[in-house]
Scaffold this active site. Structure first.
Site: not given
Ligand code: ATP
Length: 386
Positions: A250, A278, A274, A217, A141
């Site tokens: 994942d 959700d 982020d 990751k 970001y």
């Protein structure tokens, strides 16, 4: 204490609707503040060439914290199309108002609780109670990106793997920011009673340690997530009473759906946080139940995790609970713990009773009906009152 000064930022779409509903609840709770309205969002991008006018930045500087409804953010092509001609000619470039505030005020912790309130028909399972700590200032970001790679970058070793026609976005991870977000997650975990122990009581012998899961990751993004994990491990050593584990992002997405009760605190980088928040929201009824706090050392901004929801804006049917719970987080941050608890209890009671349900809960009641029901609960004596 003097009345806190709160920047009141409705923004776009359902932002104003859920903020108005929240005000009803805040006023009924007896909380007193000076709310100072500010301009933010898409309308100001179109009219003024910026979604965050300077006057709003000044407002933030002279307030204690901010309550934000929601802002619309669109890809650059759409942003440029909707911009008024004069500002297009001046070369205005869109950048997200929320991201700018987070960076400008160094609001490095994004705290996003995902809690299944008993009786919520949208709960995937009862008992889910996860708090996601999302690093809020860097990662993918930073805004360092190119539609076409600058030629000089091709002189750097490793760049030969990147196709010539690629657009690129830089993922920046620092040890400093990783340490800060890890500390936020661990210190929060350390302050809570052990899991399975009754709240506010000494831990029973069956109670389990709190757990922080660092999500990454690092098997692919070895450099950036290597820095993140090394910082998280170092912080973990300072908290022997908090269990620490690591999980690939994942696998975490899968486990959140498969076995959400195994999670307690999650700490992760900006983009993963982020996305997972959700997902976490959906475990506990959807975006209408997902509050968030953006917290720095000197300032904080509270907003629901959802966006401006243009599909339901203007209909008066948005669920205000995420916004109301964001205000609860604001009250905690301001040290108004009792009022915060009182409002959260009222929210929980209304959900449990099931008399007032917005469409996302399968009902047909509106935003203000939900807020009115929560406000009405505040008038009733609490179960613990004599
Ligand atoms: P934006 O472009 O502002 O991010 P969006 O629609 O892409 O908006 P969200 O606003 O997060 O993203 O909405 C995702 C979905 O969740 C939409 O279908 C929206 O109607 C629903 N939603 C979001 N917030 C609420 C809410 N408070 N109550 C009910 N439904 C909601």
């Amino acid at each position: 204490m003097a009345r806190p000064r709160i920047a009141w930022l409705p923004g776009d779409g359902i932002g104003g609707e859920v903020l108005q509903a929240t005000r009803l609840v805040l006023d009924e709770s007896g909380f007193e503040a000076n709310y100072i309205p500010g301009d933010i969002g898409w309308e100001f991008w179109k009219k003024e060439g910026t979604p965050l006018p300077n006057r709003t930045i000044e407002l933030l500087r002279r307030t204690d914290c901010a309550l934000l409804g929601a802002v619309t953010s669109k890809p650059t092509v759409d942003a440029m199309r909707e911009l008024s001609d004069g500002f297009r000619a001046k070369g205005a470039r869109y950048s997200s108002a929320v991201l700018r505030i987070r960076r400008m005020f160094d609001l490095y912790t994004c705290k996003r609780p995902c809690r299944a309130y008993p009786g919520n028909p949208g709960n995937l399972r009862e008992g889910i109670n996860i708090t996601i700590f999302r690093e809020n200032t860097e990662g993918l970001y930073t805004g360092a990106e190119w539609d076409k790679i600058p030629q000089e970058l091709y002189n750097i070793r490793g760049m030969e793997r990147v196709p010539r026609q690629a657009a690129i976005t830089i993922r920046a991870i620092t040890r400093k920011a990783s340490l800060r977000i890890a500390k936020a997650a661990f210190s929060h975990a350390a302050d809570l009673p052990r899991r399975g122990g009754a709240p506010n009581e000494a831990a029973g012998k069956d109670a389990k340690k709190r757990r922080v899961t660092a999500v990454h990751k690092a098997n692919v993004m070895r450099a950036t997530d290597g820095v993140f994990l090394s910082a998280a491990r170092d912080v973990a050593k300072e908290y022997p009473n908090v269990e620490y584990e690591e999980m690939l992002v994942d696998a975490c997405a899968m486990q959140l759906v498969r076995d959400p009760l195994r999670f307690d605190m999650i700490v992760t980088t900006n983009m993963f946080g982020d996305i997972l928040s959700d997902l976490g929201a959906q475990l506990v009824g959807g975006m209408g139940f997902a509050p968030s706090a953006n917290v720095g050392d000197g300032y904080a901004m509270f907003e629901p995790s959802h966006g401006s929801a243009p599909d339901i804006a203007g209909k008066g049917i948005a669920n205000p609970v995420a916004m109301i719970l964001s205000a609860v987080m604001m009250l905690e941050w301001l040290g108004k713990k009792d009022t915060a608890e009182k409002i959260e209890r009222a929210v929980a009671e209304v959900i449990l009773e099931g008399m007032v349900r917005t469409p996302d809960m399968g009902g047909n009641m509106g935003t203000m009906a939900m807020a009115t029901a929560i406000a009405a609960k505040l008038k009733q004596p609490s179960p613990s009152s004599p």
